[in-house]
Design a protein around this motif. Structure first.
Motif, PDB file in Angstrom:
ATOM      1  N   GLU A 175       0.880  -1.166   0.000  1.00 44.83           N
ATOM      2  CA  GLU A 175       0.000   0.000   0.000  1.00 44.83           C
ATOM      3  C   GLU A 175       0.913   1.209   0.000  1.00 44.83           C
ATOM      4  N   ASP A 176       0.973   1.886  -1.151  1.00 46.14           N
ATOM      5  CA  ASP A 176       1.940   2.949  -1.375  1.00 46.14           C
ATOM      6  C   ASP A 176       1.367   3.881  -2.442  1.00 46.14           C
ATOM      7  N   ASP A 177       0.579   4.882  -2.023  1.00 47.38           N
ATOM      8  CA  ASP A 177      -0.044   5.786  -2.990  1.00 47.38           C
ATOM      9  C   ASP A 177      -0.812   4.955  -4.017  1.00 47.38           C
ATOM     10  N   GLY A 178      -1.792   4.207  -3.548  1.00 42.43           N
ATOM     11  CA  GLY A 178      -2.491   3.215  -4.356  1.00 42.43           C
ATOM     12  C   GLY A 178      -1.945   1.855  -3.961  1.00 42.43           C
ATOM     13  N   ILE A 179      -2.232   0.857  -4.736  1.00 43.37           N
ATOM     14  CA  ILE A 179      -1.664  -0.471  -4.493  1.00 43.37           C
ATOM     15  C   ILE A 179      -0.525  -0.658  -5.491  1.00 43.37           C
ATOM     16  N   ARG A 180       0.631  -0.956  -4.940  1.00 48.95           N
ATOM     17  CA  ARG A 180       1.822  -1.106  -5.764  1.00 48.95           C
ATOM     18  C   ARG A 180       2.247  -2.568  -5.823  1.00 48.95           C
ATOM     19  N   LEU A 181       2.423  -3.065  -7.026  1.00 53.39           N
ATOM     20  CA  LEU A 181       2.949  -4.406  -7.260  1.00 53.39           C
ATOM     21  C   LEU A 181       4.461  -4.318  -7.323  1.00 53.39           C
ATOM     22  N   ARG A 182       5.118  -5.223  -6.614  1.00 52.00           N
ATOM     23  CA  ARG A 182       6.580  -5.271  -6.671  1.00 52.00           C
ATOM     24  C   ARG A 182       7.029  -6.725  -6.749  1.00 52.00           C
ATOM     25  N   LYS A 183       8.137  -6.935  -7.429  1.00 54.59           N
ATOM     26  CA  LYS A 183       8.806  -8.243  -7.484  1.00 54.59           C
ATOM     27  C   LYS A 183       7.877  -9.355  -7.975  1.00 54.59           C
ATOM     28  N   PHE A 184       7.230  -9.089  -9.090  1.00 56.88           N
ATOM     29  CA  PHE A 184       6.352 -10.051  -9.747  1.00 56.88           C
ATOM     30  C   PHE A 184       7.227 -10.936 -10.627  1.00 56.88           C
ATOM     31  N   ALA A 185       7.218 -12.231 -10.383  1.00 61.62           N
ATOM     32  CA  ALA A 185       8.108 -13.129 -11.119  1.00 61.62           C
ATOM     33  C   ALA A 185       7.442 -14.475 -11.367  1.00 61.62           C
ATOM     34  N   THR A 186       7.573 -14.954 -12.588  1.00 63.66           N
ATOM     35  CA  THR A 186       7.093 -16.287 -12.956  1.00 63.66           C
ATOM     36  C   THR A 186       8.292 -17.090 -13.438  1.00 63.66           C
ATOM     37  N   ASP A 187       8.424 -18.296 -12.936  1.00 61.84           N
ATOM     38  CA  ASP A 187       9.518 -19.174 -13.336  1.00 61.84           C
ATOM     39  C   ASP A 187       9.556 -19.250 -14.867  1.00 61.84           C
ATOM     40  N   PRO A 188      10.718 -19.073 -15.469  1.00 58.63           N
ATOM     41  CA  PRO A 188      10.815 -19.105 -16.939  1.00 58.63           C
ATOM     42  C   PRO A 188      10.221 -20.363 -17.577  1.00 58.63           C
ATOM     43  N   ASP A 189      10.263 -21.499 -16.902  1.00 59.16           N
ATOM     44  CA  ASP A 189       9.695 -22.729 -17.445  1.00 59.16           C
ATOM     45  C   ASP A 189       8.172 -22.657 -17.561  1.00 59.16           C
TER      46      ASP A 189
END
Length: 137
Positions: free
Chosen positions: A57-71
């Motif tokens: 929660e940072d001036d709205g909702i902030r997405l951080r460190k979104f990662a999907t395994d390359p496979d």
């Protein structure tokens, strides 16, 4: 095949964050200030963690460190996680959802309703753009 998405700890996000986002840097670079109070989510297939994301929660909702395994990239799991996160964000009083996106991922985010705003900037020589989406959508 659908993801099973559930809350996880910040420590559980680190190995996949590191593997996907900054593999040539120390794992500490995959931590961010505020991790201890953010909401962390994991996407699981057959019990294995294949996708992670953190909401702040940072001036709205902030997405951080979104990662999907390359496979598992390119199979819809990132979009499934993003839709889940947007629904969680709509449960708050925030009016928008935003984050800094790698330029290489902009087509993915644009397909999911995000619009780039502001100029290009760099983190460790990687080009980024800020993206945003209204939570009223």
């Amino acid at each position: 095949m659908n993801l099973t998405i559930k809350r996880i700890s910040d420590a559980e996000t680190l190995p996949l964050r590191h593997k996907v986002l900054w593999p040539n840097h120390p794992i500490e670079q995959s931590k961010v200030e505020g991790d201890e109070t953010a909401s962390h989510f994991g996407g699981f297939l057959d019990g294995g963690l294949v996708c992670v994301a953190s909401l702040f929660e940072d001036d709205g909702i902030r997405l951080r460190k979104f990662a999907t395994d390359p496979d598992y990239q390119g199979q819809g799991f990132g979009s499934e996680m993003l839709a889940y996160l947007l629904e969680r964000a709509k449960e708050t009083d925030a009016t928008f959802f935003w984050f800094d996106a790698r330029e290489s991922a902009l087509p993915f985010y644009e397909r999911n309703g995000f619009k780039p705003e502001g100029p290009r900037f760099f983190k460790n020589a990687v080009p980024y753009r800020r993206v945003r989406r209204s939570l009223a959508d």
